[in-house]
Design a protein around this motif. Structure first.
Motif, mmCIF file in Angstrom:
data_model
loop_
_atom_site.group_PDB
_atom_site.id
_atom_site.type_symbol
_atom_site.label_atom_id
_atom_site.label_comp_id
_atom_site.label_asym_id
_atom_site.label_seq_id
_atom_site.Cartn_x
_atom_site.Cartn_y
_atom_site.Cartn_z
ATOM 1 N N ARG A 33 -17.688 -12.838 4.746
ATOM 2 C CA ARG A 33 -18.105 -14.230 4.633
ATOM 3 C C ARG A 33 -17.953 -14.906 5.985
ATOM 4 N N ASN A 34 -18.819 -15.817 6.300
ATOM 5 C CA ASN A 34 -18.755 -16.585 7.550
ATOM 6 C C ASN A 34 -18.927 -15.716 8.785
ATOM 7 N N VAL A 193 -12.756 -8.482 12.742
ATOM 8 C CA VAL A 193 -12.139 -9.584 12.004
ATOM 9 C C VAL A 193 -10.780 -9.863 12.643
ATOM 10 N N LEU A 195 -7.392 -11.911 12.249
ATOM 11 C CA LEU A 195 -6.699 -12.581 11.161
ATOM 12 C C LEU A 195 -5.205 -12.432 11.351
ATOM 13 N N ASN A 196 -4.484 -13.514 11.211
ATOM 14 C CA ASN A 196 -3.026 -13.459 11.346
ATOM 15 C C ASN A 196 -2.611 -12.769 12.638
ATOM 16 N N GLU A 198 -4.010 -10.410 14.101
ATOM 17 C CA GLU A 198 -4.302 -8.982 14.071
ATOM 18 C C GLU A 198 -5.816 -8.789 14.086
ATOM 19 N N ASN A 224 -0.326 -2.925 19.125
ATOM 20 C CA ASN A 224 0.038 -2.862 17.705
ATOM 21 C C ASN A 224 -0.519 -4.029 16.896
ATOM 22 N N ARG A 225 -1.385 -4.820 17.517
ATOM 23 C CA ARG A 225 -2.081 -5.880 16.780
ATOM 24 C C ARG A 225 -3.540 -5.499 16.499
ATOM 25 N N PRO A 259 -15.298 -13.589 11.617
ATOM 26 C CA PRO A 259 -15.750 -12.208 11.701
ATOM 27 C C PRO A 259 -17.041 -12.132 12.519
ATOM 28 N N GLN A 501 -4.417 2.454 11.165
ATOM 29 C CA GLN A 501 -3.249 1.879 10.502
ATOM 30 C C GLN A 501 -2.371 2.961 9.889
ATOM 31 N N VAL B 14 3.200 -14.142 5.926
ATOM 32 C CA VAL B 14 2.370 -13.274 6.775
ATOM 33 C C VAL B 14 0.889 -13.368 6.392
ATOM 34 N N ASP B 15 0.620 -13.820 5.173
ATOM 35 C CA ASP B 15 -0.774 -13.935 4.756
ATOM 36 C C ASP B 15 -1.201 -15.398 4.631
ATOM 37 N N ALA B 16 -0.494 -16.258 5.346
ATOM 38 C CA ALA B 16 -0.800 -17.692 5.223
ATOM 39 C C ALA B 16 -2.199 -18.007 5.737
ATOM 40 N N LEU B 17 -2.483 -17.510 6.937
ATOM 41 C CA LEU B 17 -3.719 -17.918 7.600
ATOM 42 C C LEU B 17 -4.950 -17.542 6.786
ATOM 43 N N GLU B 18 -4.987 -16.303 6.319
ATOM 44 C CA GLU B 18 -6.174 -15.860 5.586
ATOM 45 C C GLU B 18 -6.390 -16.657 4.300
ATOM 46 N N GLY B 22 -9.722 -19.218 4.445
ATOM 47 C CA GLY B 22 -10.795 -18.675 3.604
ATOM 48 C C GLY B 22 -11.252 -17.285 3.985
ATOM 49 N N THR B 23 -10.512 -16.619 4.845
ATOM 50 C CA THR B 23 -10.935 -15.277 5.258
ATOM 51 C C THR B 23 -10.446 -14.208 4.294
ATOM 52 N N ALA B 24 -9.443 -14.518 3.510
ATOM 53 C CA ALA B 24 -8.922 -13.526 2.565
ATOM 54 C C ALA B 24 -10.053 -13.042 1.665
ATOM 55 N N CYS B 25 -10.061 -11.775 1.392
ATOM 56 C CA CYS B 25 -11.154 -11.180 0.627
ATOM 57 C C CYS B 25 -10.674 -10.920 -0.802
ATOM 58 N N TYR B 26 -11.187 -11.685 -1.725
ATOM 59 C CA TYR B 26 -10.831 -11.540 -3.143
ATOM 60 C C TYR B 26 -11.806 -10.562 -3.808
ATOM 61 N N ASP B 489 9.957 -8.973 15.881
ATOM 62 C CA ASP B 489 9.283 -10.126 15.309
ATOM 63 C C ASP B 489 8.612 -9.731 13.989
ATOM 64 N N SER B 491 5.807 -10.394 13.057
ATOM 65 C CA SER B 491 4.419 -9.989 13.281
ATOM 66 C C SER B 491 4.310 -8.554 13.793
ATOM 67 N N ASP B 492 5.423 -7.919 14.129
ATOM 68 C CA ASP B 492 5.384 -6.500 14.495
ATOM 69 C C ASP B 492 5.426 -5.602 13.262
ATOM 70 N N ARG B 494 3.827 -4.632 9.539
ATOM 71 C CA ARG B 494 2.681 -4.746 8.650
ATOM 72 C C ARG B 494 3.172 -4.315 7.265
ATOM 73 N N VAL B 496 1.744 -3.143 3.613
ATOM 74 C CA VAL B 496 0.590 -2.795 2.776
ATOM 75 C C VAL B 496 1.113 -2.551 1.371
#
Lengths: 754, 754
Positions: A33-34, A193, A195-196, A198, A224-225, A259, A501, B14-18, B22-26, B489, B491-492, B494, B496
């Motif tokens: 999207r976008n 993309v 994001l955060n 990364e 590592n980002r 993106p 990853q 860590v997932d705040a921004l997405e 609106g970048t988070a993919c649902y 940090d 941010s170092d 990840r 999953v």
């Protein structure tokens, strides 16, 4: 002979269905999207100074989100070293040199914005042709350098002068190999993309982990980002190792925080990707009167393009590898690489070996003619033996060259075609080839490869490795290894290649290395995992001396205790659900080459013989290649059908650059055919009859005795065709491709001489 | 007190921004080429026999690719056990019961096709209301059963009768808790791709690995041929554990060999998802005259819906857990679960604990009133102490209940509100809560959790675990643990969660378990990885007694030898690129409950106190909840900001079902408000002032002393509001939600009595 369940069998490619039914997801298929779309502005001049770039109108176009020029790139240029810049700084140095990139809401807007970028150029003199680069007063191709000579290497092994003095016959022959493209189906494309903090890039590549490093340094973020996510790839053939598409998409994604997709057009990939190294090669061969090779002198002159990318490495491989098939007393090689105002050159399946073999293998036929010895016999007389060390220090473990030649002669009907000729201008020719199964030319720190094997509670076995599947069938080969080791079905194995990853670091998929080097790592991982599973089952059941066979755990009486799937469930349950994960590593006993190019650079070496039957139409100059017999010693063949496929593809590509392909330019550096309409690549209707066959040696260094086959099929087809034409009509073609025009010209010249 | 770098700090999610940009993919965001869209046909009747389903017209509609009814499903029904069917077979048993599914080229075509499916029904009598299920001659709700009683459990601990005999006071109180929805933002959605015999499903879920199993068995393929790929989730709150969306998408993808997306409408999720268990709970409490609780008898009657999904488990939790906060001599509990012709019920944040606490905690206020003891003092008198074993066998390690109550009283200004009342109808109430940090109620084989930690060459640390992030912040908590342990940090790191292709098996994310159970597994993984890295660095450098601190490798003199990133590069290089991968496992010392519900089912237990300030408008019946003070003993708080967020969310949800939410039906089983327009969920404008606070005990079983906080905030708000209303106007509200109509009615009745 071992009795394998899966190895050596025609297992269907694990990714066959998705390729055939169109479900495979290629880089250009993924969307977000976008998402913005990127377009790149390229130089229209072979050489010019950039006086000014005015982007003010472009940025004002509604829908344009970013316009980037060289100054916006955190690490744009390392011209001081070999590589070029991402976007041109002071000068543009070839037609197609990238100048600016635009990200916009649509491709249409991005394209329109390109037209609004105003670049003021001062045109500079350019060097277009290989012969001109070292001329006195030749213009300097690229800023910050004082000479166009980028590489000049000389090495001598043995007493070359003495061998030439005692030689009974000395022949000399020069060939020319042009720029050609790799001809992958899918142009370069990447979607990024950010994001955060990364940066994730979805793209194709031959070297995921190196690309990750490159993206990080060029985009100015920590390694590592960056995550590189592999998409299905429409071929690579060496052409997708050093592309900047992913870097550009990444830069724009960071800049715009949206993106960004950057899919290049076919035309862009014609003007601004990395074709093969154009080479002029002169070979002088010294032999005794029985035809034993004594010594060889070779001079290479090659074009690395405006900026060095990988051209010098290709010239390095060309310099030494072809000598490996024969016993030489001494060799001397002088290799020069020069810059031209043309697109940088790099790898193409065979990596310089096409050029080197073209030169050597046609010269051998000149010698055979001089000595009046059958060219196949002359080769047989000189072949290197197994368990010897070559003139350049390669440890030859297995070598089935003699068997290959005998088989090739038989399959092509050598004696019949050569010695029982009828009226029509039919001829037969052969040529030898050698390649390496991987090489240490890459990251000096990484001689080998590693693979993770994950054995899950549900019985699934997953291989994770950092190398690339670009159509060659690596996933299937790795699945076969695991299936063989555990006695399970190939479909019980999943192979994930390249997602940075999760996969372990790998230098990249070049040099025909996976079936030897990665498969060994996978094999070792299987052995470790089996031991771990059996140890746990022994602890759980109290039974020792267990084995995994046909997907079952059996004891020494061959009783089945449980299935592998049951065993994995037990073991993982015991570990709160954690799968068994082991790492397999393989480091070949190979070394880095020394300064003179000496050293055993690979664990093992594949060999082969190409034989061609041609018919020449002397009126039109057209060469009809009727049959190519391609016999390979690639050790044990893991998957005969896929191996034959590799041969068909490689031979067809070589047939293409033997007879039609050529990236010709005018004296301004402009392509004379920069589309697939004008640049001729053979279709299936052009294809000769290709007969693939294998001499299965069992190499001690390869898994199950396998060597490699990725690049060999493309090598020496050109020489075999040239030699066959000589047999047919008595002229030696030395300037590829052998187009009707050139053939007619050669026939005319020969007639003149007579 | 420990000095932590990251633990206990307000680390940004860590997932705040997405989520924000609106970048988070649902699930509904992902698309594939050639993708089909699915729609489901639901029953319009609460109970009917299916005489015939005619799909002939639907399949002929251009663009329709598949129409599936029950007979097309490899494993449709396990009605013999608790669960229902995927698509109705002989009967439909609630309005919304799925009957058929269609896959078509577009949603529009699929919707149109639904209208072309002709189902002949014979309408049967239905049981709609909880009170009717066990009536004599009540219709049987569902075929293949002979009674609507699906659960009937009775347990007695201690000598209940003796305690009741010696009691000075006995009070009895009955409450009703209605059906309510979880109110997640994102309706259920899944996209399935079937390729190379492997089914990949992109969706949301609370239990990825169980879903994998379910999909495999329902679709009739092997478990190891299924991959579930987690998408971003718009909330779950217990409602996304047993959904069939993924199964249906998978079935259609296999059937059509094309990608299939099935996104349900909000209305569908109203009619056919899994609301809370409606319960009628009667509590009888016996105490001495000082207010010491002696014994308690409780009767639960709950609705599991037409088919058992998880309703009986919810009733199981309700039966025992609420007793844990207090010292009881004896307890007796009788729990009955019945079927109704309504949608199956299941989990909602709190899992039966909302219902149970509503009953117990309002009864305690009835007792306090009877004894004329301040209700907060009455609770303080009876609280269980740390390091004791509860009446149901729970091992209470830490317990900050007393401190919670004191803090809550202080923050709500208890004495002032309660004892210095002015004219207006203001009141204050409180209620205690207890929950478990995870529980063994799930897969009996899996007491704990496991996590893989991967330490890469580029310095990145990646956690892979099979649990789910659905908004609660688990990824951030796990990243904090790793960042703390390595001194890097956040941010170092990840994290999953849930991709079944790589993560270890996990039973699913329920029962507030991750911050205790998964974080412990991650912590142990960190400790193992650090040891492995340091051992390797000792081998490489020869220096022993090393430590990892602040992202550096230091020796015993605190000299920095190298950074962690440098160390990882060294170690991975040595292993041909293979990362360090370790498995952390944690198994709490918890046991499965015995037949009577006795046993320590969790490693530790969080506690809390809710206090509410209300003002009642006696003319309109509207309750203004002015403030909720929510004080929790969740052990050490890992991330105060996120913890407060959990409290705000949970309290607001509870405020919703205290005052407005209710899935009401008419006597035909038809929803009286099946859209978000009619079903009222509080918006931010409705929200009371919520004050979150924490009593930080340091629990020996949690990582850094942490317990859990996922569910507790939703528990006991309802009781606190009810108790506050009693304090304000002297009426006891026992039928949630406390709508103005019910309040007015209660006021009228009270006035009548007086």
């Amino acid at each position: 002979m071992h009795n394998y369940n899966v190895i050596g069998k025609n297992i269907k490619r694990v990714d066959a269905l998705e390729k055939v039914n169109g479900t495979a997801c290629y880089s250009d298929d993924i969307t977000f999207r976008n998402m913005l779309h990127a377009k790149m502005l390229h130089s229209p001049h072979a050489h010019a100074r950039i006086l000014n770039i005015d982007i003010s109108k472009a940025v004002k176009l509604p829908g344009v989100r970013s316009v980037i020029t060289s100054k916006d790139i955190p690490f744009n240029s390392n011209l001081g070293e070999e590589k070029g810049w991402i976007l041109a700084e002071e000068e543009v140095c070839y037609i197609g040199d990238p100048v600016a990139i635009v990200a916009a809401d649509s491709i249409e807007i991005a394209s329109k914005a390109l037209g609004l970028i105003k670049v003021d150029y001062e045109i500079l003199p350019a060097v277009i042709y290989l012969e001109d680069a070292m001329k006195e007063n030749a213009p300097i191709v690229c800023p910050g350098t004082t000479t166009n000579l980028i590489m000049d290497k000389h090495s001598v092994r043995g007493d070359v002068e003495a061998d030439f003095l005692r030689a009974d016959v000395i022949v000399s022959h020069t060939v020319h190999f042009p720029h050609i493209i790799q001809g992958y189906l899918e142009p370069n494309s990447a979607t990024a993309v950010y994001l955060n903090g990364e940066l994730t890039i979805y793209c194709g590549s031959q070297a995921w982990h190196r690309l990750k490093k490159d993206v990080a340094s060029r985009c100015g973020i920590a390694e590592n980002r960056v995550i590189i996510r592999p998409m299905s790839m429409g071929g690579a053939f060496g052409g997708k190792s050093e592309q900047i598409t992913a870097i550009v998409a990444g830069l724009l994604a960071i800049k715009t925080n949206r993106p960004v997709k950057f899919t290049r057009s076919r035309e862009e990939d014609f003007y601004d990707s990395h074709p093969t190294v154009e080479m002029i090669v002169k070979v002088t061969l010294a032999a005794d009167k029985e035809g034993h090779f004594l010594s060889r002198k070779t001079e290479y002159l090659g074009d690395v393009g405006a900026y060095g990318v990988a051209g010098t490495w290709v010239l390095g491989v060309a310099s030494y590898r072809a000598d490996t098939s024969y016993k030489f007393n001494s060799v001397e090689v002088r290799t020069k690489g020069v810059r031209l105002n043309r697109t940088p050159t790099a790898a193409y399946r065979g990596y310089g070996n096409q050029q080197a073999h073209f030169a050597l293998e046609t010269t051998i036929d000149v010698l055979a003619n001089e000595l009046n010895i059958d060219p196949s016999d002359l080769r047989l007389k000189n072949y290197i033996s197994p368990n010897t060390i070559s003139i350049h220090g390669y440890h030859i473990s297995s070598c089935g060259l003699k068997e290959c030649m005998h088989r090739a002669r038989e399959l092509i009907a050598w004696d019949e075609l050569r010695y029982k000729k009828t009226e029509n201008k039919v001829g037969v020719g052969c040529a030898t080839l050698v390649h390496a199964a991987g090489s240490r030319a890459g990251d000096p720190e990484f001689p080998g490869d590693s693979a993770l094997l994950q054995c899950d509670m549900d019985g699934k076995l997953t291989v994770w490795a950092g190398e690339a599947e670009f159509g060659q069938g690596a996933k299937t080969v790795m699945a076969q290894v695991v299936a063989e080791e555990f006695g399970v079905d190939v479909s019980d194995v999943r192979v994930v290649l390249g997602d940075t990853q999760h996969t372990p670091f790998a230098t990249g998929t070049h040099g025909s290395k996976l079936t030897t080097i990665l498969a060994n790592a996978v094999l070792f991982a299987c052995q470790k995992a089996k031991k771990e599973i059996l140890d746990e089952i022994t602890t759980i059941t109290g039974s020792g001396m267990l084995e995994i066979k046909n997907g079952n755990i059996i004891n020494f009486k061959k009783d089945v205790l449980m299935t592998l799937q049951e065993a994995l469930r037990e073991v993982c349950l015991k570990r709160s659900g954690a799968p068994i994960i082991v790492m397999g590593e393989y480091r070949p006993a190979a070394v880095l080459l020394d300064e003179t190019g000496y050293g055993n650079l690979a664990p093992t070496y594949p060999f082969g013989v190409q034989a061609a039957e041609v018919e020449v139409d002397e009126e039109t100059g057209r060469i009809y290649v009727k049959r190519i017999v391609s016999v390979h010693d690639s050790g044990k063949i893991i998957n005969p059908q896929m191996a034959a496929g590799e041969v068909y593809g490689g031979v067809l590509q070589a047939f293409g650059f033997s007879t039609m392909e050529h990236l010709a330019v005018n004296n301004q550096g402009l392509l004379l055919g920069g589309t697939l309409l004008e640049y001729k690549i053979p279709t299936i209707l052009d294809a000769p009859d290709i007969i693939a066959d294998f001499i299965e040696t069992v190499d001690p260094h390869g898994p199950y005795g396998a060597k490699s086959l990725g690049e060999p099929p493309i090598v020496s087809v050109l020489a075999a065709i040239s030699n066959a034409v000589y047999d047919a009509i008595g002229i030696t073609l030395n300037d590829a491709p052998f187009t009707p025009l050139k053939v007619l010209k050669a026939i005319k010249e020969k007639t003149k001489k007579v």
